[in-house]
Design a protein around this motif. Sequence first.
Motif, PDB file in Angstrom:
ATOM      1  N   UNK A 591       9.422   4.165  35.884  1.00 50.17           N
ATOM      2  CA  UNK A 591       8.079   3.887  35.348  1.00 50.17           C
ATOM      3  C   UNK A 591       7.691   4.744  34.151  1.00 50.17           C
ATOM      4  N   UNK A 592       8.390   5.838  33.917  1.00 47.68           N
ATOM      5  CA  UNK A 592       7.967   6.775  32.884  1.00 47.68           C
ATOM      6  C   UNK A 592       8.353   6.346  31.480  1.00 47.68           C
ATOM      7  N   UNK A 593       9.311   5.429  31.339  1.00 46.10           N
ATOM      8  CA  UNK A 593       9.820   5.046  30.022  1.00 46.10           C
ATOM      9  C   UNK A 593       9.279   3.685  29.623  1.00 46.10           C
ATOM     10  N   UNK A 594       8.617   3.618  28.471  1.00 45.12           N
ATOM     11  CA  UNK A 594       8.127   2.351  27.949  1.00 45.12           C
ATOM     12  C   UNK A 594       9.203   1.624  27.169  1.00 45.12           C
ATOM     13  N   UNK A 595       8.983   0.354  26.878  1.00 49.72           N
ATOM     14  CA  UNK A 595       9.999  -0.430  26.175  1.00 49.72           C
ATOM     15  C   UNK A 595       9.965  -0.159  24.670  1.00 49.72           C
ATOM     16  N   UNK A 596       9.005   0.658  24.208  1.00 49.02           N
ATOM     17  CA  UNK A 596       8.989   1.088  22.811  1.00 49.02           C
ATOM     18  C   UNK A 596       9.648   2.455  22.646  1.00 49.02           C
ATOM     19  N   UNK A 597      10.338   2.901  23.691  1.00 45.87           N
ATOM     20  CA  UNK A 597      10.943   4.231  23.716  1.00 45.87           C
ATOM     21  C   UNK A 597       9.873   5.326  23.654  1.00 45.87           C
ATOM     22  N   UNK A 598       8.745   5.041  24.255  1.00 38.52           N
ATOM     23  CA  UNK A 598       7.676   6.014  24.359  1.00 38.52           C
ATOM     24  C   UNK A 598       7.282   6.161  25.822  1.00 38.52           C
ATOM     25  N   UNK A 599       6.680   7.302  26.172  1.00 34.31           N
ATOM     26  CA  UNK A 599       6.267   7.536  27.552  1.00 34.31           C
ATOM     27  C   UNK A 599       5.130   6.600  27.932  1.00 34.31           C
ATOM     28  N   UNK A 600       5.108   6.228  29.190  1.00 34.49           N
ATOM     29  CA  UNK A 600       3.995   5.418  29.696  1.00 34.49           C
ATOM     30  C   UNK A 600       2.888   6.295  30.272  1.00 34.49           C
ATOM     31  N   UNK A 601       3.209   7.515  30.660  1.00 33.52           N
ATOM     32  CA  UNK A 601       2.189   8.409  31.209  1.00 33.52           C
ATOM     33  C   UNK A 601       2.647   9.850  31.110  1.00 33.52           C
ATOM     34  N   UNK A 602       1.689  10.739  31.254  1.00 29.63           N
ATOM     35  CA  UNK A 602       1.993  12.167  31.403  1.00 29.63           C
ATOM     36  C   UNK A 602       1.342  12.652  32.683  1.00 29.63           C
TER      37      UNK A 602
END
Length: 614
Positions: A591-602
């Motif tokens: 869940x931590x990795x977005x499909x834009x290669x950015x984090x989904x949460x901290x």
Amino acid sequence: MSTSVIKLLPDHIANQIAAGEVVQRPASVVKELLENSVDAGAIQITLLIEDAGKSLIKVIDNGCGISETDIRLAFERHATSKIRKAEDLFAITTMGFRGEALASIAAVSQVECVSKTPDSSTGTRLVIEGGKVKEQLPEASMTGTSIAVKNLFFNIPARRNFLKSDSVELRHIYEEFIRIALAHPDKRLKLVNNGTEIYNLLPGTHKQRIISIFGNKMADNLLQIREQTTVITISGFLTMPSVAKKIKGEQYFFINKRFVKNSYLHHAIMAAYEGLLQPETYPSYFVFIDIDPAEIDVNIHPTKTEIKFRDDRTVYHLLKAAARKTLGINAVSQPMDFDVERSIHIPFDETKTPKIPTIEVHPDYNPFTNPAPQGRSVEKIQVPTVNIPKNWEELYKIAALTKADVQNSDPPENDLIALTQQIEVSLHEETEIFQLFKKYIVYKRGSQVFIIHQQYAHERVLYENFQKSIRNRSILSQQMLIPVKIEFTPHEIEYLSKIKHLLSDFGFDFEWIGRNEIALYGMPVDLQIEHAEEIFKNLCQNLTEYSDAEEVINDVLCRQIAFVSAYRSGQILHQEAMARLVNELFKLENPAAGIRRKKTFIQLQSTDIDKWFN
């Protein structure tokens, strides 16, 4: 006595080495042959392609032709009719001037050239294979030149094996053709691929040429840029900021009718659009700059797509100012366009007598004293709560045992993923979840706080859901009451026809209507109709760059649908939507990795916040 180890390379090897710079792929051959036709003064040019240019590239024009004495010399290295002395390099007005292209092409292919000048009674036919002349004979022909390049890289199998798929090579060929077509709207150009006519462009204005290539929808979105100074003359078109795309699509610079790539000029255009574009969107532009040839140097690279200005700062500021002026004028009102045919039909019933509209007012109605209408009541919204499994605290005890200083440092990503997999949002126990800045979801439980990017998180959830549906063949399609018409360019239509069966698996139901249009009858459930065209356009732009493999197409489709369907930054979310999103996110494997290669949460702990105040 020492022996010499340095040898002079034979001509055919030297030509093959030179060809590596000039002829990189079939599109390189197309570019050089089309430019030669333009320099020959042709007003009608036809390009024939077979097997994505690997088997045949043929250009036929009605230009000045090549004489019998010059035709063989034209295929020698550094033989040119464009320049005579070194000073001519700084007064170039033609597309070609190096005298390398034909020699390089002939070195790696089988060439058949037929040409005739206006004052000759017959033409000449020349056959060259791998740089060696095989035949030269007189032949009856029309005035002009026909050059057929067959079996490209037939004598260099390694180079041929490095060519991309047909769809990728075709896209590059189409792009070279479009660049020539845009630079020379006064010429008639035709492109035929494997016997199918893709483009048949009639002479016209720059705007008419743009519309004929990119579709009628472009007509309403073009803003004319025009500026004449003592240094340069700028003309062309920018697109309205409201139709900017998420991909870098139609962006063209032409210097003295030569297509160039220049990041400095691109920056000037983007600076003019500053504050007018949505995040991560790009405008289209077609900019033509006329400048004294002595003020530029085009002898930078064999492909001649890079240039240097004597005074690039002045050109930059003039272009930026002209673009800002265009965008500023058209921000208020768009001028009428009389070049594009339009008709407005206003229905009017002549049998009815027009009458002045009247307004009815209820004099006794008071909204502050009158009761609400029957059947309507004020709903009380129950704010949902979220819940975590009973063993939530145990997870932290385990983490504390495995890492003694876990409270004094950020958890590793793997531990974070394992931890969040156990989160389950429920509506039964009290917890805190709210939206921050219309962009983030703040989810608090105990001493733990998760700050979730609502767009990146939703994109990840939708992407995984579509991937799962594709694997299970369970994507549902919603049929529309009224089909939607979508217009494409010819090469986009050709590509869509190849992947139609894969699009059908995704729930897209469409048929061809006319030459460059489709009628969309159905699409995946939950996908908004206004996003359908965007997905198709992005699909054509992205996939032709990579592969025809089914798994690649499926992955790109899943990403594109997730991009356009996800919650946006700035979108207000209700409690139910936030709780559902958090629940679905933390059920994912990663869940931590977005499909834009950015984090989904901290993730934050109360001790992290304490440090800020200590």
